[in-house]
Design an enzyme around this catalytic site. Structure first.
Site, short mmCIF file in Angstrom:
data_model
loop_
_atom_site.label_atom_id
_atom_site.label_comp_id
_atom_site.label_asym_id
_atom_site.label_seq_id
_atom_site.Cartn_x
_atom_site.Cartn_y
_atom_site.Cartn_z
N ALA A 44 0.81 -1.22 0.00
CA ALA A 44 0.00 0.00 0.00
C ALA A 44 0.84 1.27 0.00
O ALA A 44 0.37 2.32 -0.46
CB ALA A 44 -0.95 -0.02 1.19
N CYS A 51 10.67 -5.02 -7.03
CA CYS A 51 10.61 -5.43 -8.44
C CYS A 51 10.95 -6.92 -8.57
O CYS A 51 11.63 -7.50 -7.72
CB CYS A 51 11.60 -4.62 -9.27
SG CYS A 51 11.09 -2.92 -9.58
N GLU A 53 13.10 -8.29 -10.50
CA GLU A 53 14.55 -8.48 -10.57
C GLU A 53 15.15 -8.48 -9.17
O GLU A 53 16.04 -9.27 -8.85
CB GLU A 53 15.20 -7.38 -11.40
CG GLU A 53 14.79 -7.36 -12.87
CD GLU A 53 13.56 -6.51 -13.14
OE1 GLU A 53 12.68 -6.41 -12.26
OE2 GLU A 53 13.48 -5.95 -14.24
N CYS A 87 16.79 -1.21 -10.68
CA CYS A 87 17.13 -2.63 -10.90
C CYS A 87 18.41 -2.76 -11.72
O CYS A 87 19.18 -3.70 -11.53
CB CYS A 87 15.98 -3.36 -11.59
SG CYS A 87 14.66 -3.73 -10.43
N1 THU Z 1 8.42 -3.80 -12.38
C1 THU Z 1 9.26 -4.86 -12.20
O1 THU Z 1 9.06 -5.67 -11.28
N2 THU Z 1 10.31 -5.01 -13.04
C2 THU Z 1 10.52 -4.23 -14.15
O2 THU Z 1 11.48 -4.49 -14.88
C3 THU Z 1 9.64 -3.11 -14.44
C4 THU Z 1 8.62 -2.80 -13.41
C5 THU Z 1 7.26 -3.69 -11.49
C6 THU Z 1 7.32 -2.63 -10.44
C7 THU Z 1 5.85 -2.42 -10.14
O3 THU Z 1 5.40 -3.39 -9.21
C8 THU Z 1 5.16 -2.69 -11.46
O4 THU Z 1 6.11 -3.40 -12.26
C9 THU Z 1 4.74 -1.44 -12.22
O5 THU Z 1 5.78 -0.56 -12.35
#
Ligand code: THU
Length: 128
Positions: A44, A51, A53, A87
């Site tokens: 939240a 992410c 990665e 990342c």
């Molecule tokens: N996101 C990733 O996990 N990896 C990426 O390479 C691009 C973006 C995620 C972060 C967030 O939870 C969602 O995608 C939207 O940005």
């Protein structure tokens, strides 16, 4: 060779917790001990999300490895999904400039770049 990463990243994406962005991502990293996966995990307090990665890197390090051999990121989008800036920095801690980063979607591989292409002039500190 990238096929195994593709299938694992695609499968783990299903487990993503992304109720805020509705954008699920899966990542798979190859290291000496095998393949480590991660998916994005939001919460939240939006900026505190993890992410895909980052999750895969954490899993690799927890397994005892510090060297990334190959990376694949899987997402489903009309446009190319490349690792975010944060990342790229996290990956560059464990991936040399020649490490291949594959971006893929439902139709297969969309783009392959090296770490050096993704993060030129990377900031690195030589550990003491
Ligand atoms: N996101 C990733 O996990 N990896 C990426 O390479 C691009 C973006 C995620 C972060 C967030 O939870 C969602 O995608 C939207 O940005």
């Amino acid at each position: 060779m990238t096929d195994d990463l593709y299938h694992k990243a695609r499968a783990v994406r299903e487990n993503a917790h992304a109720p805020y962005s509705n954008f699920k991502v899966g990542a798979a990293i190859r290291s000496a001990s095998g393949i480590h996966v991660g998916c994005n995990v939001e919460n939240a307090a939006f900026p505190e999300g993890i992410c895909a990665e980052g999750g895969a890197i954490t899993s690799m390090v927890a397994a005892g490895d510090k060297a990334i051999l190959e990376v694949l990121v899987y997402a489903e989008s009309d446009s190319l999904v490349a690792p975010c800036g944060g990342c790229r920095q996290k990956l560059s801690e464990f991936a040399g400039p020649d490490v291949k980063v594959t971006m893929a979607g439902p139709d297969g591989v969309e783009k392959v770049m090296t770490m050096a292409e993704l993060l030129p002039a990377a900031f690195l500190l030589k550990p003491a």
